[in-house]
Design an enzyme around this catalytic site. Structure first.
Site, PDB file in Angstrom:
ATOM      1  N   ARG A 234       0.851  -1.188   0.000  1.00  0.00           N
ATOM      2  CA  ARG A 234       0.000   0.000   0.000  1.00  0.00           C
ATOM      3  C   ARG A 234       0.889   1.241   0.000  1.00  0.00           C
ATOM      4  O   ARG A 234       1.919   1.290   0.680  1.00  0.00           O
ATOM      5  CB  ARG A 234      -0.936   0.029   1.224  1.00  0.00           C
ATOM      6  CG  ARG A 234      -2.087  -0.973   1.160  1.00  0.00           C
ATOM      7  CD  ARG A 234      -3.086  -0.604   0.072  1.00  0.00           C
ATOM      8  NE  ARG A 234      -4.234  -1.497   0.016  1.00  0.00           N
ATOM      9  CZ  ARG A 234      -4.324  -2.560  -0.755  1.00  0.00           C
ATOM     10  NH1 ARG A 234      -3.303  -2.895  -1.542  1.00  0.00           N
ATOM     11  NH2 ARG A 234      -5.413  -3.307  -0.768  1.00  0.00           N
ATOM     12  N   GLU A 263      -2.441   7.499  -5.327  1.00  0.00           N
ATOM     13  CA  GLU A 263      -2.731   6.766  -6.558  1.00  0.00           C
ATOM     14  C   GLU A 263      -4.195   6.817  -6.978  1.00  0.00           C
ATOM     15  O   GLU A 263      -4.512   6.574  -8.147  1.00  0.00           O
ATOM     16  CB  GLU A 263      -2.304   5.303  -6.425  1.00  0.00           C
ATOM     17  CG  GLU A 263      -3.156   4.469  -5.483  1.00  0.00           C
ATOM     18  CD  GLU A 263      -2.727   3.006  -5.500  1.00  0.00           C
ATOM     19  OE1 GLU A 263      -3.567   2.175  -5.866  1.00  0.00           O
ATOM     20  OE2 GLU A 263      -1.575   2.700  -5.151  1.00  0.00           O
ATOM     21  N   HIS A 295      -0.187  -0.303  -9.802  1.00  0.00           N
ATOM     22  CA  HIS A 295      -0.958  -1.266  -9.011  1.00  0.00           C
ATOM     23  C   HIS A 295      -1.262  -2.515  -9.846  1.00  0.00           C
ATOM     24  O   HIS A 295      -2.395  -2.987  -9.935  1.00  0.00           O
ATOM     25  CB  HIS A 295      -2.254  -0.637  -8.492  1.00  0.00           C
ATOM     26  CG  HIS A 295      -2.669  -1.182  -7.160  1.00  0.00           C
ATOM     27  ND1 HIS A 295      -2.905  -0.386  -6.065  1.00  0.00           N
ATOM     28  CD2 HIS A 295      -2.889  -2.454  -6.741  1.00  0.00           C
ATOM     29  CE1 HIS A 295      -3.258  -1.141  -5.031  1.00  0.00           C
ATOM     30  NE2 HIS A 295      -3.252  -2.402  -5.428  1.00  0.00           N
TER      31      HIS A 295
END
Length: 332
Positions: A234, A263, A295
């Site tokens: 994360r 993000e 991601h």
């Protein structure tokens, strides 16, 4: 049962539509992320299916509950984007996918390490331009290097098994030590010792208040000069300002991030025809020793299949008054 999806991309639709043949839910898809701006669009839905950058704060959950939503299904393992206390107070049941092909994320972490080290992305571009020079492409042997693994849940464990095959020395930190990892030579250490000894630090822990900005100015000072840092977990685990300073001072030798603090405004979108309004990510990507992916670590066929199957199974069981088969899948 009607299920409304947010942050739904074409690949989400493809997997969920195919696997929904066994459940026969009514599926409605929105490509936008869930937040106060769109929550009122939800109509007659019993369940919401959300992803990592959807905003499930108290305000949004209140509106969903008032609209008759009973279930929140997270198609992810992390749940830092959801207010669990608010969900509980509103009587919402919340489930997640606690494990989906941990090897997918672990293998992506390895891919980032190898790319940064051996500079294969740069070599690819050079050769395409008929430049076969090796200048500037030197890497190092992974064999014998010390790998620091922060978090040894399913993904951290898969990563440890992979790196053991490279002949690395493995040290780890977690609040729960795993005996199966100790059996393959993983040594558990205090976090300060891990930072001081590791040539490569790879983050595989959840984002909690206790882990937010785990990598900061103080922890960076404990690390070796030239350390490689990999984050496939994360974005909030890393203090981006501290990382930038570490890159400028050359204390950080390599940085690979598949996640980023801000993000939600960037990732999972095609912004190739726009000007980014994020100077920080632009600055990060300007460093030659930084690798950013959007991601992507989870994104394999096997993982998508597991995510869709588990999410639909969780909703099916909850709608029948049953709990998910995996107790870790139920959050509230």
């Amino acid at each position: 049962m009607k299920v409304t999806f947010f942050s739904a991309k074409p690949y989400d639709k493809a997997f969920f539509d195919r696997l929904n043949a066994n459940f026969r839910f009514e599926l409605v898809y929105y490509e936008t992320h869930l937040g106060p701006h769109i929550v009122n669009a939800v109509e007659d839905s019993t369940a919401i299916c959300a992803f990592v950058n959807d905003k499930l704060n108290a305000e949004v959950l209140q509106v969903l509950a008032e609209k008759g939503v009973k279930y929140i299904a997270l198609r992810s393992a992390g749940f830092n984007n959801l207010d669990l206390d608010a969900a509980k107070a509103l009587g919402l049941r919340v489930c997640r996918v606690p494990a989906y092909s941990p090897e997918a994320v672990a293998e992506h972490a390895l891919a980032m390490i190898l790319t940064l080290n051996r500079k294969t992305h740069k070599a690819y571009n050079r050769v395409r331009e008929q430049n076969f020079s090796l200048n500037g492409l030197m890497g190092f042997n992974l064999h014998g290097k010390t790998i620091g693994i922060v978090g040894t849940g399913n993904i951290g464990k898969a990563f440890a098994r992979i790196m053991s095959g490279f002949g690395c020395k493995l040290i780890a930190h977690d609040i729960h030590e795993d005996d199966t990892l100790s059996a393959i030579g993983v040594s558990y250490r205090p976090l300060s010792d891990l930072f001081a000894q590791a040539d490569i630090v790879s983050l595989h822990c959840p984002l909690l208040e206790s882990t937010r900005h785990l990598i900061n100015s103080a922890s960076l000072r404990q690390m070796k000069p030239g350390v490689m840092i990999i984050n496939t977990s994360r974005g909030g685990l890393i203090d981006t300002a501290a990382i930038l300073e570490g890159l400028r001072s050359k204390h950080i030798g390599y940085l690979g991030i598949d996640v980023y603090e801000q993000e939600d405004k960037l990732f999972f979108r095609d912004l190739s025809q726009t000007i980014l309004n994020d100077d920080t990510i632009q600055l990060l990507m300007s460093f030659p020793n930084v690798l950013v992916t959007g991601h992507q670590a989870f994104f394999t066929m096997e993982a998508m299949e597991e995510i869709a199957t588990t999410t639909l199974q969780n909703l099916s069981r909850l709608s029948q008054g049953l709990e998910p088969e995996n107790p870790a899948a139920l959050l509230v």
